[in-house]
Write a protein that holds these residues in place. Structure first.
Motif, PDB file in Angstrom:
ATOM      1  N   SER A 162     -41.284  43.127  18.843  1.00 20.92           N
ATOM      2  CA  SER A 162     -39.891  43.810  18.272  1.00 20.92           C
ATOM      3  C   SER A 162     -40.006  45.351  19.272  1.00 20.92           C
ATOM      4  CB  SER A 162     -39.243  43.975  17.141  1.00 20.92           C
ATOM      5  OG  SER A 162     -39.812  45.393  16.377  1.00 20.92           O
ATOM      6  N   ARG A 201     -33.186  44.752  15.243  1.00 19.75           N
ATOM      7  CA  ARG A 201     -32.752  42.715  15.990  1.00 19.75           C
ATOM      8  C   ARG A 201     -31.164  43.237  16.245  1.00 19.75           C
ATOM      9  NH1 ARG A 201     -31.955  39.459   9.869  1.00 19.75           N
ATOM     10  NH2 ARG A 201     -30.625  40.681   8.896  1.00 19.75           N
ATOM     11  N   GLU A 256     -31.649  35.059  15.882  1.00 22.76           N
ATOM     12  CA  GLU A 256     -32.033  36.322  15.950  1.00 22.76           C
ATOM     13  C   GLU A 256     -33.043  36.756  17.364  1.00 22.76           C
ATOM     14  OE1 GLU A 256     -33.097  37.835  11.690  1.00 22.76           O
ATOM     15  OE2 GLU A 256     -30.758  36.679  10.920  1.00 22.76           O
ATOM     16  N   GLU A 269     -35.334  39.795  17.827  1.00 20.00           N
ATOM     17  CA  GLU A 269     -36.052  40.758  16.997  1.00 20.00           C
ATOM     18  C   GLU A 269     -36.097  41.321  18.558  1.00 20.00           C
ATOM     19  OE1 GLU A 269     -36.309  40.939  13.732  1.00 20.00           O
ATOM     20  OE2 GLU A 269     -35.857  39.303  13.333  1.00 20.00           O
ATOM     21  N   THR A 270     -35.831  43.177  18.226  1.00 20.55           N
ATOM     22  CA  THR A 270     -36.109  44.060  18.932  1.00 20.55           C
ATOM     23  C   THR A 270     -35.624  44.700  18.579  1.00 20.55           C
ATOM     24  OG1 THR A 270     -35.244  44.682  21.566  1.00 20.55           O
ATOM     25  CG2 THR A 270     -33.668  43.529  20.194  1.00 20.55           C
TER      26      THR A 270
END
Length: 461
Positions: A195, A282, A290, A292-293
């Protein structure tokens, strides 16, 4: 503050002098920056006195705004180049020329923040950092052009966890964030969550598409060679759009060309991906997916400046100033509005969807000329000569990296390197400053031979 004078034989202005306050009863016109261009020739010819005040909201204090766009805006496009190549004199090209044309044409130009009294008083007060009370300026006509700010549509977590793409400072923050993630991954020997190296751009319009393309260009062209320990396949750039297509305002063939180019540049496009909320690590979509970041960037919309709510003006449900086809504010004699902050009726609309003029740069420039002519007619008592504003779009240009663009100009659609050349020629033409034109052209030429620098940009403050 220099005193600008008209070209009618009285000189071009003096340095170091202080502009006197207007004589009692003399007409004083604070005007927006776009309107100033339209007033230049007429003001110089008449030898009249126009006092130009750049009215900016609290959010616009430090940075020139990148216009809220449904279509492409040349200034915002150049801010995106700053994201990729990091040359700081991009900061200068849009600020310094504003004063010089004003002084040469005749109007006074005052930079600063303003406080407006009740509309019926026809007075403004300029904030003075060194005094408790700033100067007060009476006016006969006032043109409001205070711009826009990001619109988060009430989505949970966007304001807290997303970067925005609005001005120079935003482009710098995004650039710095990308470089910081590469630095962190290098210091940790790659032991960082995925992420951390995922960059999600929310918004499938031209700003979002160009932002995603420029982030990828920064990563591929500048950072990847300097950070060989970070595998390129770990770094992801994802573009999220709530619609079925990116760039919905463009022709389908150009949309397909743009999406193919993004795919070739390792930008993943997710359609029908409306954000429900954004968290620290996220982005949660309405369909349950979703992303993820830790690096979400919001480009999905804008709204008129919050400053308008403090000015006792008639506003639409979306907070735009209500004006008529002549750009006059409803029920406020002597008050005009244009640009992103105004809800301007589209007299040439072909459908209910198009009943307002879009908040684009080319529309604002056209409004500036129209407002200037109408203000002059009102000053002369020629109400019958007021002209309704008719917006005539010239085209749309979207650049995806330095070698590819998609353009639609006067009904002609094309893409590729030719489109890039047209985009850049248009940008150079729109720049007012000859020095700015030379600096930008030099940047582009040097970019053909040298790799962009992989350095963060930090402001002194």
């Amino acid at each position: 503050m220099g005193q600008g004078r008209s070209r009618g034989g009285r000189g071009r202005g003096r340095r170091g002098g202080v502009a006197p306050l207007p004589e009692p009863g003399a007409p004083v016109l604070p005007v927006g920056e776009a309107a100033l261009r339209g007033l230049r020739e007429e003001g110089a010819r008449r030898g009249g006195r126009f006092r130009g005040l750049r009215a900016r909201g609290e959010a616009d204090r430090a940075d020139p705004p990148a216009r809220r766009r449904g279509h492409h805006d040349a200034l915002a496009g150049e801010l995106l180049h700053l994201l990729a190549d990091g040359r700081r004199h991009h900061l200068q090209r849009h600020r310094l020329p504003q004063r010089r044309p004003a002084l040469e044409a005749g109007p006074d130009h005052l930079g600063g923040q303003l406080q407006a009294g009740p509309a019926e008083t026809h007075r403004l007060r300029q904030k003075d950092r060194r005094r408790r009370r700033g100067k007060e300026f009476p006016y006969d006509h006032l043109v409001l052009a205070v711009g826009a700010q990001p619109n988060f549509f009430g989505i949970e977590g966007v304001e807290e966890h997303c970067l925005t793409m609005k001005g120079v400072a935003d482009a710098e923050r995004i650039r710095n964030r990308v470089i910081e993630r590469f630095e962190d991954a290098t210091l940790a020997d790659g032991d960082v969550p995925d992420s951390s190296l995922t960059f999600a751009v929310i918004g499938g319009g031209s700003t979002g598409v160009e932002t995603a393309a420029e982030i990828d260009a920064l990563i591929t062209d500048a950072l990847a060679p300097d950070y060989p320990s970070i595998r390129r396949d770990r770094v992801k750039v994802i573009l999220l759009t709530r619609g079925a297509e990116i760039l919905p305002e463009l022709d389908p063939a150009l949309r397909r060309a743009a999406r193919a180019r993004l795919a070739a540049r390792n930008v993943e496009v997710l359609t029908s991906a409306a954000a429900e909320r954004v968290e620290a690590g996220r982005v949660v979509l309405k369909d349950g997916r979703e992303i993820e970041t830790e690096n979400a960037i919001w480009t999905a919309g804008g709204r008129p400046n919050e400053l308008l709510k403090t000015l006792d003006l008639p506003l639409t449900e979306r907070d735009g100033v209500i004006v008529d086809e002549y750009l006059r504010v409803a029920d406020r004699p002597g008050l005009w509005s244009l640009g992103d902050c105004a809800a301007i009726p589209n007299v040439l609309a072909g459908s209910e969807k198009e009943r307002f003029v879009p908040p684009t740069a080319q529309a604002a420039v056209q409004q500036g000329y129209a407002a200037a002519e109408n203000v002059l007619a009102a000053l002369d008592g020629r109400e019958e000569d007021l002209e309704p504003f008719e917006y005539r779009p010239m085209g749309q240009l979207v650049e995806l990296g330095s070698e590819f663009a998609v353009n639609e100009v006067l009904g002609v659609r094309f893409s590729g390197l030719l489109a890039v050349l047209v985009w850049r020629a248009t940008y150079l033409y729109k720049l007012e400053s000859p020095r700015g034109k030379a600096a930008v052209a030099a940047d582009w030429i040097l970019g053909l031979f040298f790799r962009p620098a992989a350095a963060e940009i930090r402001r002194d403050d």
